[in-house]
Design an enzyme around this catalytic site. Structure first.
Site, PDB file in Angstrom:
ATOM      1  N   THR A  12      -6.266  -5.588   5.927  1.00  0.00           N
ATOM      2  CA  THR A  12      -6.586  -6.998   6.190  1.00  0.00           C
ATOM      3  C   THR A  12      -7.325  -7.181   7.508  1.00  0.00           C
ATOM      4  O   THR A  12      -8.207  -8.032   7.630  1.00  0.00           O
ATOM      5  CB  THR A  12      -5.294  -7.833   6.188  1.00  0.00           C
ATOM      6  OG1 THR A  12      -4.687  -7.746   4.906  1.00  0.00           O
ATOM      7  CG2 THR A  12      -5.577  -9.300   6.500  1.00  0.00           C
ATOM      8  N   SER A  53      -4.999  -1.157   1.688  1.00  0.00           N
ATOM      9  CA  SER A  53      -4.019  -0.072   1.782  1.00  0.00           C
ATOM     10  C   SER A  53      -3.219   0.193   0.504  1.00  0.00           C
ATOM     11  O   SER A  53      -2.707   1.310   0.342  1.00  0.00           O
ATOM     12  CB  SER A  53      -3.083  -0.295   2.974  1.00  0.00           C
ATOM     13  OG  SER A  53      -2.216  -1.389   2.780  1.00  0.00           O
ATOM     14  N   THR A  86      -1.410  -3.517   5.978  1.00  0.00           N
ATOM     15  CA  THR A  86       0.029  -3.664   6.178  1.00  0.00           C
ATOM     16  C   THR A  86       0.857  -3.263   4.961  1.00  0.00           C
ATOM     17  O   THR A  86       2.042  -2.961   5.090  1.00  0.00           O
ATOM     18  CB  THR A  86       0.374  -5.110   6.565  1.00  0.00           C
ATOM     19  OG1 THR A  86      -0.063  -5.994   5.527  1.00  0.00           O
ATOM     20  CG2 THR A  86      -0.291  -5.495   7.876  1.00  0.00           C
ATOM     21  N   ASP A  87       0.258  -3.251   3.759  1.00  0.00           N
ATOM     22  CA  ASP A  87       1.052  -2.982   2.563  1.00  0.00           C
ATOM     23  C   ASP A  87       1.677  -1.599   2.576  1.00  0.00           C
ATOM     24  O   ASP A  87       2.810  -1.418   2.118  1.00  0.00           O
ATOM     25  CB  ASP A  87       0.190  -3.137   1.304  1.00  0.00           C
ATOM     26  CG  ASP A  87      -0.070  -4.587   0.942  1.00  0.00           C
ATOM     27  OD1 ASP A  87       0.324  -5.472   1.719  1.00  0.00           O
ATOM     28  OD2 ASP A  87      -0.676  -4.834  -0.121  1.00  0.00           O
TER      29      ASP A  87
END
Length: 333
Positions: A12, A53, A86-87
């Site tokens: 992101t 990600s 972040t995932d």
């Protein structure tokens, strides 16, 4: 003057609007241009890849591990920052930490809002990660997010959208960031680093299966039939399932498949309390409890063991080491 290398991988923090949603497409220099650089720090950027990600593969993650080691082979580098989606940040950070042998820090960060957002959190997070990489030592791999610093081990994404998105639900954070300082609160316990793995010719299969009411062993058996070399059982409560699942675990481990036992509960350790399909029986069947590591990081620990050796008994030993069985439990919040 601190020399920090920023390794850009997408996510992101590097995302722009694509017409129907956001996706990573910005280069590292563009991401770096959004952030204030702490005084006395110089920055070099490595564009490794730029992907959302959830699309990361073992090949991506091992390439990242090797790139970190190559960067730190230069004694003039003072620290590394990895910008990441972040995932799956918790998975990549933990994998890098398992092989990290250097006192210089590797600090992961990212964003919950995209690159061009007026109120985006990426610039502050990147600034804080640079500051942390410049000012800390001997803490292993870290996650800097929303003014807080967490150890890679045990840290997971705890909110889908909030800026304060990461924490270790079973342990305390490592440091706070503010007023141009990094205030270290504790030092994490870490096992000795594993030897750097080779790049496998084919991607090893390591699956996760979650238990639930009415749960049966069908998906676990399907994973083994599909060639999984490791399976993470995401159990209920303190690590409980059913007698049928216990039988499937016993059959899998007898075939040399690594089975790790974690829980779908937010915080607390896996514990051998219950029988009739509970953790007492699952561990007796060969499953290895993961302590407070949750599913994503438990899978990374299994992956590291699979990458280390083809010998089933040695894989068990490496997995126990990666799970940190020889180090103290994390500090309580």
């Amino acid at each position: 003057m601190g020399r920090i290398v920023v390794i850009s991988t997408g996510g992101t923090i590097a995302s722009r609007w694509q017409g129907s949603g956001f996706a990573a497409d910005a280069h590292g220099q563009e991401v770096m241009a959004t952030a204030a650089v702490p005084e006395g720090v110089t920055v070099e950027v490595v564009d490794l890849f730029s992907v959302n990600s959830p699309r990361l593969t073992t090949d991506h993650q091992l390439t990242l591990v090797r790139t970190v080691h190559e960067v730190l082979a230069d004694p003039g580098v003072d620290g590394v920052v990895v910008t990441h989606g972040t995932d799956t940040l918790e998975e990549s950070a933990f994998l890098v930490d398992l092989y990290h042998h250097d006192p210089r820090p590797v600090v992961f960060t990212g964003a919950q809002l995209p690159l061009d957002a007026e109120d985006g959190d990426g610039p502050r997070n990147l600034h804080d990660a640079l500051l942390t990489a410049d000012r800390t030592r001997d803490l292993g791999v870290l996650v800097a997010f929303d003014g807080k610093v967490h150890a890679a081990r045990g840290t997971v994404k705890t909110h889908t959208l909030d800026a304060d998105a990461f924490a270790d639900p079973s342990g305390a954070r490592i440091a706070d960031i503010g007023f141009g300082k990094v205030s270290v609160l504790r030092r994490p316990a870490r096992p000795a680093p594993l030897p750097l793995p080779g790049m496998p010719e084919s991607r090893p299969r390591v699956d996760m299966v979650m238990h639930h009411a009415d749960g049966d062993p069908v998906l676990l058996e399907a994973a083994v039939a599909a060639g999984a070399q490791g399976v993470v059982l995401v159990a209920t409560g303190a690590g409980n399932a059913t007698p049928e699942v216990v039988s499937a675990v016993a059959e899998a481990t007898a075939r040399g498949v690594l089975v790790a036992l974690t829980t779908r509960v937010h915080a607390g350790p896996v514990s051998q309390i219950y029988t009739h399909g509970g953790a007492v029986d699952l561990v007796a069947a060969g499953a290895l409890p993961t302590g407070t590591l949750r599913a994503g990081q438990a899978r990374i620990a299994v992956l590291a063991a699979v990458l280390a050796t083809a010998d089933p008994a040695e894989r068990v030993r490496v997995l126990r080491h990666a799970l940190g069985e020889s180090v103290a439990a994390p500090a309580r919040v």
